[in-house]
Design an enzyme around this catalytic site. Sequence first.
Site, PDB file in Angstrom:
ATOM      1  N   HIS A 187       8.106  -0.774   0.053  1.00 45.50           N
ATOM      2  CA  HIS A 187       8.930  -1.989  -0.510  1.00 45.50           C
ATOM      3  C   HIS A 187      10.366  -1.430  -0.511  1.00 45.50           C
ATOM      4  O   HIS A 187      11.378  -2.255  -1.232  1.00 45.50           O
ATOM      5  CB  HIS A 187       8.553  -2.429  -1.707  1.00 45.50           C
ATOM      6  CG  HIS A 187       7.101  -2.843  -1.985  1.00 45.50           C
ATOM      7  ND1 HIS A 187       6.320  -3.707  -0.940  1.00 45.50           N
ATOM      8  CD2 HIS A 187       5.848  -2.077  -2.505  1.00 45.50           C
ATOM      9  CE1 HIS A 187       5.178  -3.736  -1.389  1.00 45.50           C
ATOM     10  NE2 HIS A 187       4.656  -2.680  -2.245  1.00 45.50           N
ATOM     11  N   HIS A 221       1.625  -7.170  -0.614  1.00 44.10           N
ATOM     12  CA  HIS A 221       0.716  -5.953  -0.195  1.00 44.10           C
ATOM     13  C   HIS A 221      -0.028  -6.665   0.713  1.00 44.10           C
ATOM     14  O   HIS A 221      -1.205  -6.344   1.283  1.00 44.10           O
ATOM     15  CB  HIS A 221       0.017  -5.240  -0.910  1.00 44.10           C
ATOM     16  CG  HIS A 221       0.638  -4.492  -2.236  1.00 44.10           C
ATOM     17  ND1 HIS A 221       0.791  -5.335  -3.451  1.00 44.10           N
ATOM     18  CD2 HIS A 221       1.486  -3.376  -2.214  1.00 44.10           C
ATOM     19  CE1 HIS A 221       1.757  -4.651  -4.043  1.00 44.10           C
ATOM     20  NE2 HIS A 221       2.149  -3.545  -3.475  1.00 44.10           N
TER      21      HIS A 221
END
Lengths: 214, 332
Positions: free
Chosen positions: B56, B218
């Site tokens: 991320h 995710h």
Amino acid sequence: MADGTTVTVDDLVAWVPRFSEVIGEHADELTQLDSAIGDADHGTNMRRGCRAAVDALAAAEPVDVTGFGRAIAMKVISTVGGASGPLYGSFFLALGTTGGSAPSMDAAEPIAALKAGVEAIRSRGKAEPGDKTMLDALLPAIAAMEGSLEDGGSLADVLQAGTDAAEEGMRATLPMLARKGRASYLGERSIGHQDPGATSSWLLLRSAAETLAP
Amino acid sequence: MKKLINATDDVVVEALEGMERAHTSLKVVYDPKYVVRADAPVAGKVGIVSGGGSGHEPMHGGFVGMGMLDAACPGEVFTSPTPDQMLEATKAVDGGAGVLHIVKNYTGDVLNFEMAAELAAADGIDVEAVVIDDDVAVQDSSFTAGRRGVGATVLAEKICGAAAEAGRDLAAVKELCERVNANGRSMGMALPSCTVPAAGKPTFELGDDEMEIGIGIHGEPGRERRPVASAAEVAKMLVEPILADLPYSEGEKALVFVNSMGGTPLIELYIIYNEVAKILAEHGVEIARNLIGPYIPSLEMQGCSITMLKLDDEMTELWDATVSTPALRWGA
């Protein structure tokens, strides 16, 4: 050595490589189950953590139950990752603490230690029976072991009863709706899949039965 | 799988090595892994630690620096970091005023940070934690793991970092973090999925003409799968659930954060921002501040997320305060 009534630190230490071995054998299956309702890493994470725990125990050479629990717990917590690391880590930590600073456990003590470990998983994960988690294999196993103990079963009988109950509990997660962890995001779509954590929990007890009272 | 990597096992460590070479204001510790301000601990300042799975970036390591995080703990790609990392990071940033853990609401992250906080408390460090759960795509219910932590995390780290830098105490910084979380809402969407290096294949499959509305960072499933629509329609599908969940009165101010999931370019983010601004104008919401870019992506996933934070004067002032990190830098 395992003599059928007493669980020594050496027995406990022998449990971990066996657990690691069966996790290795089932790693692909665990990952497959996890890819259906989770993030497809349970087998990989458990295999990595168990291998590290085997090495850590060999290096630590614990002399009492508490030392055993602490050595494996810290390694599992720092290598497994995800939710399973703290859950399995809490299990071994509490098992060790309850087992105490003696080199072995007798009579009802091993089951009390296992029960403390399972309760630690319950309080860490804040799950309840039926949430489709490890507890759905572990709680019935504890109940079965306590029942067998009360009926005067040998340590081998007691651990076998626990393993059988865990296996049944694991299969019972298949129709459950997940209420904890990543699987809960799926809602209804989590139904029809066996829980990977309940599956590795069954392997934990199966390997215990094989090594603590062979 | 086509990726600019050397080996899947080395992705996280080699990225950290690159960060360390690129940013002299940071120090990287490798065993256990964490990124920390080179000048940590700052005496008398509340330390702020966050962390989570890698993939991320710039979150969280890119937000370490003056006015934001003191340390960040990277896990494997999309996997929670472990308590030993968080414990060492907490010790490294404790300047005597206590440490705040900012945790995204995922079971693994929450459990690992809880253990770390217990271990740090045992070492005599005053630790508080706030769990961010701003994703309106997930129904908040006691029958699930609850809402996921997404875009509001970036805003909380900036605003709380400024408060800590200004010398507020641990209780005040924690209260502020809870207020940001209570006033922040997000919703995301994906076009194609991303590929986790170790998995080697896309996390999920979408048809050529499909998109997933309410996607997690995710690749967790969202609210619904629908045919691809125009930017105007997508903006509406993301903003309306946010406003339904946290309504705005005429004249209330918002910080609007349009985030790329990684593979969507800035040109498309501006198109989305334009549409969001039009929708909010119709609702009488004033966009007082904005942030546009890939700040909490999901590897190379295509798509975007929108975060709205209902601003008060204090949050606005702290948002504007000087920040100097690899990914956010202004006022210096």
